[in-house]
Design a protein around this motif. Sequence first.
Motif: not given
Lengths: 275, 160
Positions: A61-72, A74-89
């Motif tokens: 699951t990826i939760t996008k970061r709110k862009k602040m002002g006009i500055m963009k 890179d990075g900062g999204e919150t990434i959640t990976i379920g424990a049973m997610t395989t390496h291939a996934e």
Amino acid sequence: MYETNFHKASTAQDAAALLAKSDDGKILAGGQTLIPTMKQRLAAPADLVDLSRAEALRGVTITKRKKMGIMKADGGETITIGAMTTHAEVAGDTELAKVCPVISGLAANIGDPAVRHRGTIGGSVANNDPAADYPAALMALRATIHTNSREIKAEDYFQGMFATALADNEIITAVSFQAPAVGGYGKFPNPASRYAMVGVFIAKSVDGDVCVAVTGAGDNGVYRHAGLEAALSADWSTTAIEAIEVSADGLMSDLHGTAAYRANLIKVMAKRALV
Amino acid sequence: MKIAMTVNGKSVSREVSDNTLLVEYIRDHLRLTGTHVGCDTSQCGACVVHVDGQATKSCTMLAASAEGLAVTTVEGLAKSKDDLHPMQVAFKENHGLQCGFCTPGMIMTATDMVTRYHTQGKELTEDAIRVHLEGNICRCTGYHNIVKSIADGASKMTTV
């Protein structure tokens, strides 16, 4: 393999209840380490609780970061990976590859294709093999390990060779972290096993904090490298890495390489992680 | 415990002990001996089968974990003795085997990688083939003819 009693759990709660009933129960995630270990009779759990059908523990699951002002930034999204997610996934998730390509690349190089189809991030993190890739990534990304009862910071979670903060019957449900502004992983794989002889994960957060974690080298498992962090915080360049001394103290010596060899590899892999 | 699954399109069910490996279920209980055990330590890939369409080392999975899933072994590829799967034909024509012990695993890994690449619309280059053969060991051929076989089989699988 010694005899064992097989159980299937469809949720972490079910699994915890099954473990609680056993004197010597163990979670079976992808089994790519546990099954070979049991075959060699180095592990002989009385009960195995298979989580492979626990669908809620699977996925990115990826939760996008709110862009602040006009500055963009890179990075900062919150990434959640379920424990049973395989390496291939993990390796094959196209959205993840956009926001955190370093994790996709790391997952794509664990073991071989068949191992990646079964092996899971939760299994790897629970095992905390001193030469595994994910522990370095989670340490450097300052990840959070989510279990069925609490959240643990990666720094508190990884406690040395095969040692973790997990209590008896505690089950990892997910890991989460912020996508770094810049991230890189340099790995020198053992030519036979493809485990890291040295792996260096470098991450610069959106706030500019630099974190460097080393796997495969330390004689007490994954650890953060203060020298590299200081050097790269001051000057984000391969020249800065070249300028520091990496001590061989506390590094592993085995048939694959001496501590001094590994100390040198740390610098080489750090440079590779940067470019 | 009773374990049921689908193997090569057929429903099967056997009474086995909990610690039975998938490869033991396939070889000893179903008597499908095309799937081989080379190393028993998860390294050689002679035991690779497809579990729900994904290449899997059947020596590193319990039969119980495959309950209800669809397994394809090397026996499940050819339509008949005279109508081999394109990848099997490619191995035969390109001298992709010598002793043949690793071949079942090679072919199951090969069809898996070709299917994955075709699905993703990516080109399966020689380098990619070599990378994806990481988990399959051959002690005879030196791999060159195996790589050639897979490239050839891949082109035939597109046209099939």
